[in-house]
Design a protein around this motif. Sequence first.
Motif, PDB file in Angstrom:
ATOM      1  N   ARG A  72       0.818  -1.209   0.000  1.00  0.00           N
ATOM      2  CA  ARG A  72       0.000   0.000   0.000  1.00  0.00           C
ATOM      3  C   ARG A  72       0.855   1.263   0.000  1.00  0.00           C
ATOM      4  NH1 ARG A  72      -4.842  -1.365   4.380  1.00  0.00           N
ATOM      5  NH2 ARG A  72      -5.666  -3.218   3.303  1.00  0.00           N
ATOM      6  N   SER A  73       2.098   1.139   0.396  1.00  0.00           N
ATOM      7  CA  SER A  73       2.996   2.293   0.437  1.00  0.00           C
ATOM      8  C   SER A  73       3.635   2.497  -0.936  1.00  0.00           C
ATOM      9  CB  SER A  73       4.091   2.069   1.492  1.00  0.00           C
ATOM     10  OG  SER A  73       5.124   3.015   1.354  1.00  0.00           O
ATOM     11  N   TRP A  74       3.420   3.678  -1.526  1.00  0.00           N
ATOM     12  CA  TRP A  74       4.023   3.946  -2.828  1.00  0.00           C
ATOM     13  C   TRP A  74       5.536   4.005  -2.720  1.00  0.00           C
ATOM     14  CZ3 TRP A  74       7.188   8.041  -3.972  1.00  0.00           C
ATOM     15  CH2 TRP A  74       7.199   9.110  -3.069  1.00  0.00           C
ATOM     16  N   ARG A  75       6.055   4.411  -1.575  1.00  0.00           N
ATOM     17  CA  ARG A  75       7.511   4.424  -1.377  1.00  0.00           C
ATOM     18  C   ARG A  75       8.051   2.998  -1.418  1.00  0.00           C
ATOM     19  NH1 ARG A  75       8.718   7.938   3.888  1.00  0.00           N
ATOM     20  NH2 ARG A  75      10.846   7.494   3.207  1.00  0.00           N
ATOM     21  N   PHE A  76       7.336   2.083  -0.765  1.00  0.00           N
ATOM     22  CA  PHE A  76       7.759   0.680  -0.783  1.00  0.00           C
ATOM     23  C   PHE A  76       7.735   0.130  -2.203  1.00  0.00           C
ATOM     24  CE2 PHE A  76       6.708  -3.857  -0.586  1.00  0.00           C
ATOM     25  CZ  PHE A  76       7.752  -4.332   0.185  1.00  0.00           C
ATOM     26  N   ARG A  77       6.674   0.446  -2.948  1.00  0.00           N
ATOM     27  CA  ARG A  77       6.594  -0.038  -4.333  1.00  0.00           C
ATOM     28  C   ARG A  77       7.742   0.491  -5.168  1.00  0.00           C
ATOM     29  NH1 ARG A  77       1.075   1.373  -3.612  1.00  0.00           N
ATOM     30  NH2 ARG A  77       1.335   3.169  -5.005  1.00  0.00           N
ATOM     31  N   ARG A  78       8.141   1.739  -4.933  1.00  0.00           N
ATOM     32  CA  ARG A  78       9.259   2.315  -5.688  1.00  0.00           C
ATOM     33  C   ARG A  78      10.577   1.612  -5.336  1.00  0.00           C
ATOM     34  NH1 ARG A  78      10.030   7.642  -7.683  1.00  0.00           N
ATOM     35  NH2 ARG A  78       7.756   7.822  -7.718  1.00  0.00           N
ATOM     36  N   VAL A  79      10.766   1.335  -4.037  1.00  0.00           N
ATOM     37  CA  VAL A  79      11.977   0.631  -3.608  1.00  0.00           C
ATOM     38  C   VAL A  79      12.021  -0.773  -4.206  1.00  0.00           C
ATOM     39  CG1 VAL A  79      13.192  -0.323  -1.605  1.00  0.00           C
ATOM     40  CG2 VAL A  79      12.225   1.968  -1.479  1.00  0.00           C
ATOM     41  N   ILE A  80      10.872  -1.470  -4.203  1.00  0.00           N
ATOM     42  CA  ILE A  80      10.810  -2.812  -4.772  1.00  0.00           C
ATOM     43  C   ILE A  80      11.112  -2.789  -6.267  1.00  0.00           C
ATOM     44  CG2 ILE A  80       9.202  -4.657  -5.388  1.00  0.00           C
ATOM     45  CD1 ILE A  80      10.151  -4.933  -2.609  1.00  0.00           C
ATOM     46  N   ALA A  81      10.557  -1.801  -6.983  1.00  0.00           N
ATOM     47  CA  ALA A  81      10.804  -1.706  -8.424  1.00  0.00           C
ATOM     48  C   ALA A  81      12.283  -1.480  -8.715  1.00  0.00           C
ATOM     49  CB  ALA A  81       9.961  -0.578  -9.018  1.00  0.00           C
ATOM     50  N   ALA A  82      12.916  -0.607  -7.925  1.00  0.00           N
ATOM     51  CA  ALA A  82      14.342  -0.351  -8.121  1.00  0.00           C
ATOM     52  C   ALA A  82      15.166  -1.600  -7.831  1.00  0.00           C
ATOM     53  CB  ALA A  82      14.787   0.803  -7.218  1.00  0.00           C
ATOM     54  N   GLU A  83      14.795  -2.321  -6.764  1.00  0.00           N
ATOM     55  CA  GLU A  83      15.512  -3.546  -6.417  1.00  0.00           C
ATOM     56  C   GLU A  83      15.387  -4.594  -7.520  1.00  0.00           C
ATOM     57  OE1 GLU A  83      17.335  -6.859  -4.640  1.00  0.00           O
ATOM     58  OE2 GLU A  83      17.578  -4.692  -4.450  1.00  0.00           O
ATOM     59  N   PHE A  84      14.185  -4.776  -8.041  1.00  0.00           N
ATOM     60  CA  PHE A  84      13.988  -5.775  -9.089  1.00  0.00           C
ATOM     61  C   PHE A  84      14.776  -5.405 -10.346  1.00  0.00           C
ATOM     62  CE2 PHE A  84      11.648  -7.258 -12.850  1.00  0.00           C
ATOM     63  CZ  PHE A  84      11.704  -8.625 -12.630  1.00  0.00           C
ATOM     64  N   THR A  85      14.753  -4.139 -10.706  1.00  0.00           N
ATOM     65  CA  THR A  85      15.439  -3.699 -11.924  1.00  0.00           C
ATOM     66  C   THR A  85      16.932  -3.960 -11.847  1.00  0.00           C
ATOM     67  OG1 THR A  85      13.775  -1.971 -12.288  1.00  0.00           O
ATOM     68  CG2 THR A  85      15.896  -1.724 -13.406  1.00  0.00           C
ATOM     69  N   SER A  86      17.549  -3.530 -10.742  1.00  0.00           N
ATOM     70  CA  SER A  86      18.992  -3.730 -10.619  1.00  0.00           C
ATOM     71  C   SER A  86      19.342  -5.199 -10.431  1.00  0.00           C
ATOM     72  CB  SER A  86      19.546  -2.906  -9.454  1.00  0.00           C
ATOM     73  OG  SER A  86      18.978  -3.307  -8.228  1.00  0.00           O
ATOM     74  N   ASP A 111      23.446  -5.090 -17.258  1.00  0.00           N
ATOM     75  CA  ASP A 111      23.565  -4.859 -15.818  1.00  0.00           C
ATOM     76  C   ASP A 111      23.855  -3.393 -15.519  1.00  0.00           C
ATOM     77  OD1 ASP A 111      23.738  -5.267 -13.116  1.00  0.00           O
ATOM     78  OD2 ASP A 111      25.710  -6.180 -13.157  1.00  0.00           O
ATOM     79  N   ALA A 112      24.753  -2.794 -16.282  1.00  0.00           N
ATOM     80  CA  ALA A 112      25.071  -1.375 -16.074  1.00  0.00           C
ATOM     81  C   ALA A 112      23.831  -0.504 -16.271  1.00  0.00           C
ATOM     82  CB  ALA A 112      26.185  -0.944 -17.032  1.00  0.00           C
ATOM     83  N   ALA A 113      23.040  -0.805 -17.309  1.00  0.00           N
ATOM     84  CA  ALA A 113      21.825  -0.027 -17.560  1.00  0.00           C
ATOM     85  C   ALA A 113      20.803  -0.218 -16.442  1.00  0.00           C
ATOM     86  CB  ALA A 113      21.226  -0.440 -18.904  1.00  0.00           C
ATOM     87  N   SER A 114      20.751  -1.425 -15.870  1.00  0.00           N
ATOM     88  CA  SER A 114      19.778  -1.684 -14.798  1.00  0.00           C
ATOM     89  C   SER A 114      20.105  -0.870 -13.552  1.00  0.00           C
ATOM     90  CB  SER A 114      19.739  -3.178 -14.472  1.00  0.00           C
ATOM     91  OG  SER A 114      20.913  -3.598 -13.803  1.00  0.00           O
ATOM     92  N   PHE A 115      21.377  -0.708 -13.225  1.00  0.00           N
ATOM     93  CA  PHE A 115      21.756   0.119 -12.082  1.00  0.00           C
ATOM     94  C   PHE A 115      21.382   1.582 -12.315  1.00  0.00           C
ATOM     95  CE2 PHE A 115      24.763  -3.316 -10.781  1.00  0.00           C
ATOM     96  CZ  PHE A 115      24.341  -3.423  -9.462  1.00  0.00           C
ATOM     97  N   ALA A 116      21.603   2.065 -13.525  1.00  0.00           N
ATOM     98  CA  ALA A 116      21.251   3.451 -13.829  1.00  0.00           C
ATOM     99  C   ALA A 116      19.748   3.679 -13.694  1.00  0.00           C
ATOM    100  CB  ALA A 116      21.727   3.808 -15.238  1.00  0.00           C
ATOM    101  N   LEU A 117      18.944   2.735 -14.185  1.00  0.00           N
ATOM    102  CA  LEU A 117      17.489   2.865 -14.079  1.00  0.00           C
ATOM    103  C   LEU A 117      17.041   2.796 -12.618  1.00  0.00           C
ATOM    104  CD1 LEU A 117      14.732   3.117 -15.371  1.00  0.00           C
ATOM    105  CD2 LEU A 117      14.747   0.637 -15.781  1.00  0.00           C
ATOM    106  N   SER A 118      17.684   1.946 -11.835  1.00  0.00           N
ATOM    107  CA  SER A 118      17.353   1.861 -10.409  1.00  0.00           C
ATOM    108  C   SER A 118      17.575   3.196  -9.712  1.00  0.00           C
ATOM    109  CB  SER A 118      18.205   0.770  -9.748  1.00  0.00           C
ATOM    110  OG  SER A 118      17.993   0.728  -8.358  1.00  0.00           O
ATOM    111  N   ALA A 119      18.671   3.865 -10.032  1.00  0.00           N
ATOM    112  CA  ALA A 119      18.932   5.175  -9.434  1.00  0.00           C
ATOM    113  C   ALA A 119      17.850   6.175  -9.803  1.00  0.00           C
ATOM    114  CB  ALA A 119      20.306   5.681  -9.892  1.00  0.00           C
ATOM    115  N   VAL A 120      17.394   6.129 -11.040  1.00  0.00           N
ATOM    116  CA  VAL A 120      16.334   7.036 -11.478  1.00  0.00           C
ATOM    117  C   VAL A 120      15.046   6.786 -10.683  1.00  0.00           C
ATOM    118  CG1 VAL A 120      14.840   7.651 -13.422  1.00  0.00           C
ATOM    119  CG2 VAL A 120      17.292   7.327 -13.778  1.00  0.00           C
ATOM    120  N   LEU A 121      14.716   5.539 -10.429  1.00  0.00           N
ATOM    121  CA  LEU A 121      13.500   5.205  -9.685  1.00  0.00           C
ATOM    122  C   LEU A 121      13.541   5.720  -8.247  1.00  0.00           C
ATOM    123  CD1 LEU A 121      12.903   1.544 -10.926  1.00  0.00           C
ATOM    124  CD2 LEU A 121      11.469   3.536 -11.403  1.00  0.00           C
TER     125      LEU A 121
END
Length: 419
Positions: free
Chosen positions: A12-26, A181-191
């Motif tokens: 339910r927390s949008w912050r949690f969803r953002r953290v999860i999305a960044a974790e999955f991406t990287s 992998d390099a691109a995934s880390f960059a996208l995670s930072a953006v999230l």
Amino acid sequence: MTSAAEAPSPLRSWRFRRVIAAEFTSSVGTQMTTLALPWFVLMTSGSPARMGLVFLIQILPVPLLAMPAGLLVARWGARRVTIAGDLASALLTAAVPTLYVAGMLPFWALLVIVALIGCVTSAYLSAQRLLLTESIGDDEGVVTAGNALFETATSTARLVGPGVAGFLIARFGALNVLWVDAASFALSAVLLVGLPRTPPATEPTSSHHMAEGVRWLLRDRVLRTLALAALGYGMLMPIVMLALPVLAKNRYDADPHVAGWLLAAWGGGTALGTVVVARLAHRFPPVRLAAAGGVGAAAGLWCLPWDQPVTTLTVTVAAGCMFLPAVTAPAVALMMLRPPEHLRPHVVPVFGAAVFVASPIAYGVAGVLFEHLAVSTVLTAVAVGASLCALLLLCLARRPHQTPVTAAAPPGRQPAEPA
């Protein structure tokens, strides 16, 4: 504690969803590299020892820098450290294929790069878990469920990443996978950029706080026992991880697809286990979940040493890994909640170091063992060690629940409530 019926979902927390999305991406990119980099070293050098050395050098800075990393997270804040870690990891990962194309990647240079990645990881891991807690609060059941969902993102990445990596390696070469992998880390930072800023601790952090965190961990029976079990798993599971590409090379005609399937089975089994743990987190105490997970993981590891078709081996790996989240998610939740808030940035990395202090030894020793002993012999020894860890967790679960040790709060703060 919030009851199971009333406990809100971390999603339910949008912050949690953002953290999860960044974790999955990287993590998807990282899991592709987990296959691509050792496969490149193994196939170009033919040496499991060199492959193990790459793992060792990458993981060695994590326990060595755990205490300074805790200070950095306390001073900068979890969000800032995580974003900086993502960007640094993107640059370092991209440097490997860039230097290789330029003909400037001797083996020693590869070791330097992976060592720097390990330095970044030492702070990144502590910040990542604290960022998770900041997004969902301090309820024990919610945090346990949140950690299970966090592990779901990671383990799902373990399912997707190696399978895709095996396909891409066979067609484009191992090092080209590192660009993803390099691109995934960059996208995670953006999230993570859009997350609200959480101010770091106002009181000065120093070695005194680190020492206090160590003393707190050693006095608390629950975390002390979990840390000892974590030390055991930190020694054993890297050996299993290193065994999978060796099995693919020795038993299955050096087929990178098989290596990808085995690593994907590891991630798939873990992903299924995290979903189950997330649903059980509000119903069972974390220590009992950890004990049950330890027993199941040990049983699965006893099935790995036997020579078998790749299909059954894949199922065996997945089945054994289903129980690992039942150990890790409750342990991490207790690690983050039992210490007083002002000590968490110092207890968290010390607890994590219990795992990572054993990993460099395991990677270094495993590479040598696989050159001189049969893989089945090494995996049998791993199953024995996992059984001892499960026994330790069972003994902890049978003893009465113990409230956390009281620690003095810094000036201007109230002592933390017992978990």
